[in-house]
Design a protein around this motif. Structure first.
Motif, PDB file in Angstrom:
ATOM      1  N   THR A  13       1.359  56.123  42.629  1.00  0.00           N
ATOM      2  CA  THR A  13       2.790  56.662  42.784  1.00  0.00           C
ATOM      3  C   THR A  13       3.631  55.480  41.902  1.00  0.00           C
ATOM      4  N   ILE A  14       4.352  56.157  40.840  1.00  0.00           N
ATOM      5  CA  ILE A  14       5.198  55.290  39.955  1.00  0.00           C
ATOM      6  C   ILE A  14       6.661  55.595  40.091  1.00  0.00           C
ATOM      7  N   GLY A  15       7.360  54.430  40.191  1.00  0.00           N
ATOM      8  CA  GLY A  15       8.807  54.659  40.331  1.00  0.00           C
ATOM      9  C   GLY A  15       9.140  54.237  38.614  1.00  0.00           C
ATOM     10  N   SER A  16      10.276  55.155  38.123  1.00  0.00           N
ATOM     11  CA  SER A  16      10.413  55.061  36.715  1.00  0.00           C
ATOM     12  C   SER A  16      11.911  55.485  36.663  1.00  0.00           C
ATOM     13  N   TYR A  17      12.397  54.755  35.589  1.00  0.00           N
ATOM     14  CA  TYR A  17      13.941  55.094  35.008  1.00  0.00           C
ATOM     15  C   TYR A  17      13.754  56.573  34.540  1.00  0.00           C
ATOM     16  N   PHE A  18      14.844  57.376  34.462  1.00  0.00           N
ATOM     17  CA  PHE A  18      14.675  58.731  34.048  1.00  0.00           C
ATOM     18  C   PHE A  18      14.286  58.647  32.423  1.00  0.00           C
ATOM     19  N   SER A  19      14.821  57.900  31.659  1.00  0.00           N
ATOM     20  CA  SER A  19      14.469  57.767  30.204  1.00  0.00           C
ATOM     21  C   SER A  19      12.732  57.517  30.024  1.00  0.00           C
ATOM     22  N   ILE A  20      12.360  56.513  31.062  1.00  0.00           N
ATOM     23  CA  ILE A  20      10.979  56.304  30.673  1.00  0.00           C
ATOM     24  C   ILE A  20      10.149  57.588  30.899  1.00  0.00           C
ATOM     25  N   ALA A  21      10.546  57.982  32.238  1.00  0.00           N
ATOM     26  CA  ALA A  21       9.945  59.594  32.737  1.00  0.00           C
ATOM     27  C   ALA A  21       9.863  60.388  31.545  1.00  0.00           C
ATOM     28  N   ALA A  22      11.024  60.512  30.853  1.00  0.00           N
ATOM     29  CA  ALA A  22      11.220  61.650  30.076  1.00  0.00           C
ATOM     30  C   ALA A  22      10.645  61.281  28.692  1.00  0.00           C
ATOM     31  N   ASN A  23      10.488  60.142  28.169  1.00  0.00           N
ATOM     32  CA  ASN A  23      10.169  59.922  26.812  1.00  0.00           C
ATOM     33  C   ASN A  23       8.568  59.067  26.792  1.00  0.00           C
ATOM     34  N   TRP A  24       8.327  58.296  27.774  1.00  0.00           N
ATOM     35  CA  TRP A  24       6.956  57.928  27.722  1.00  0.00           C
ATOM     36  C   TRP A  24       5.900  58.390  28.436  1.00  0.00           C
ATOM     37  N   LEU A  25       6.162  58.712  29.715  1.00  0.00           N
ATOM     38  CA  LEU A  25       5.317  59.037  30.652  1.00  0.00           C
ATOM     39  C   LEU A  25       4.464  60.316  30.118  1.00  0.00           C
ATOM     40  N   PRO A  26       5.094  61.384  29.724  1.00  0.00           N
ATOM     41  CA  PRO A  26       4.161  62.436  29.356  1.00  0.00           C
ATOM     42  C   PRO A  26       2.837  62.278  28.611  1.00  0.00           C
ATOM     43  N   GLU A  27       3.125  61.408  27.572  1.00  0.00           N
ATOM     44  CA  GLU A  27       2.038  61.251  26.633  1.00  0.00           C
ATOM     45  C   GLU A  27       1.181  60.327  27.216  1.00  0.00           C
ATOM     46  N   VAL A  28       1.908  59.052  27.987  1.00  0.00           N
ATOM     47  CA  VAL A  28       0.857  58.303  28.601  1.00  0.00           C
ATOM     48  C   VAL A  28      -0.300  58.947  29.577  1.00  0.00           C
ATOM     49  N   ILE A  29       0.487  59.884  30.545  1.00  0.00           N
ATOM     50  CA  ILE A  29      -0.396  60.346  31.679  1.00  0.00           C
ATOM     51  C   ILE A  29      -1.128  61.457  31.004  1.00  0.00           C
ATOM     52  N   ARG A  30      -0.902  62.122  29.878  1.00  0.00           N
ATOM     53  CA  ARG A  30      -1.910  62.960  29.409  1.00  0.00           C
ATOM     54  C   ARG A  30      -3.106  62.261  28.749  1.00  0.00           C
ATOM     55  N   ARG A  31      -2.870  61.181  28.174  1.00  0.00           N
ATOM     56  CA  ARG A  31      -3.858  60.412  27.561  1.00  0.00           C
ATOM     57  C   ARG A  31      -4.840  59.713  28.708  1.00  0.00           C
ATOM     58  N   PHE A  32      -4.152  59.455  29.870  1.00  0.00           N
ATOM     59  CA  PHE A  32      -5.127  58.752  30.898  1.00  0.00           C
ATOM     60  C   PHE A  32      -5.593  60.024  31.650  1.00  0.00           C
ATOM     61  N   HIS A  33      -5.151  61.023  31.851  1.00  0.00           N
ATOM     62  CA  HIS A  33      -5.763  62.189  32.598  1.00  0.00           C
ATOM     63  C   HIS A  33      -7.096  62.658  31.496  1.00  0.00           C
ATOM     64  N   GLU A  34      -6.986  62.389  30.309  1.00  0.00           N
ATOM     65  CA  GLU A  34      -8.239  62.741  29.582  1.00  0.00           C
ATOM     66  C   GLU A  34      -9.501  62.099  29.856  1.00  0.00           C
ATOM     67  N   ASP A  35      -9.044  60.694  30.171  1.00  0.00           N
ATOM     68  CA  ASP A  35     -10.378  59.907  30.664  1.00  0.00           C
ATOM     69  C   ASP A  35     -10.516  59.772  32.103  1.00  0.00           C
ATOM     70  N   TYR A  36      -9.526  59.774  33.084  1.00  0.00           N
ATOM     71  CA  TYR A  36      -9.713  59.809  34.519  1.00  0.00           C
ATOM     72  C   TYR A  36      -8.987  61.079  35.100  1.00  0.00           C
ATOM     73  N   PRO A  37      -9.621  62.204  35.317  1.00  0.00           N
ATOM     74  CA  PRO A  37      -9.026  63.483  35.718  1.00  0.00           C
ATOM     75  C   PRO A  37      -8.913  63.331  37.122  1.00  0.00           C
TER      76      PRO A  37
END
Length: 225
Positions: free
Chosen positions: A30-54
């Motif tokens: 569970t991650i708490g995040s600024y709106f700006s970080i959630a919109a600009n960083w997290l989508p790509e970070v989560i995509r990469r992470f889920h490729e390795d840890y589905p």
């Protein structure tokens, strides 16, 4: 309630550690995040992470600084992605130094200037997000002994920028907040320049689950580019 949350947290930690011993990373983050970080960083970070840890589920709670800090203290989140605050005492992983920018209506007399003097905030009506107390804005203005003349308060950054577009005042934001804006506003660098340090806060490394520790690595790799 704090004791019960602690029990639930360590039960999840035990489940993840036992799975890691068997060579699998599973569990919830569970991650708490600024709106700006959630919109600009997290989508790509989560995509990469889920490729390795589905098998890891990620929940994101967005909010302003004071809300996220409370969630972290109450152990409702594993980590928070926001700006650095030395007085809060969390363990801190710096990720990126983000410049602050002035956001003005297009018809503002200073909208075409290359820089916006911080001293000029003394004479302007300011749209203040975070329900009237934005941590990053307040920190910058207080360093220059500026008491902002707040014309409107909003709950969220993008709503505040929409008010600026309508000509109801000006604003001060970290640059990441203004990325991919569809509004017709002017963005000006500050004179002198000001920055916020964006990063990852958590209570301690010992309390981070194996999945959360891996996620921090992915965050570092993404923001290093």
């Amino acid at each position: 309630m704090p004791i019960l949350r602690e029990i639930v947290k360590w039960e999840e930690q035990l489940r993840q550690v036992s799975s890691a011993i068997c060579g699998k990373i599973v569990g919830d983050i569970t991650i708490g995040s600024y709106f700006s970080i959630a919109a600009n960083w997290l989508p790509e970070v989560i995509r990469r992470f889920h490729e390795d840890y589905p098998n890891v589920r990620i929940d994101v709670i967005e909010g302003v600084h004071q809300k996220l800090d409370a969630l972290l203290h109450e152990q409702r989140v594993d980590m928070c992605l926001f700006s650095y605050s030395p007085e809060e005492g969390h363990q801190w992983v710096p990720l990126k130094r983000d410049p602050m920018v002035a956001v003005l209506p297009r018809r503002h007399p200073m909208a075409r200037r290359p820089f916006f003097p911080i001293s000029a905030f003394n004479k302007e009506q300011i749209i203040m997000p975070a329900e009237g107390y934005d941590y990053d804005i307040t920190q910058v203005l207080s360093r220059y002994e500026i008491a902002p003349q707040v014309s409107y308060t909003m709950g969220e950054d993008h709503a505040a920028i929409a008010m600026i577009e309508a000509g109801l005042g000006i604003g001060l934001f970290n640059q990441l907040t203004t990325e991919h804006l569809g509004w017709s506003v002017a963005k000006l660098s500050l004179d002198p320049p000001e920055y916020v340090e964006l990063g990852d806060a958590f209570s301690s490394t010992k309390k981070l689950s194996p999945a959360a520790k891996q996620f921090v690595k992915y965050l570092r790799e993404y923001t290093a580019n």
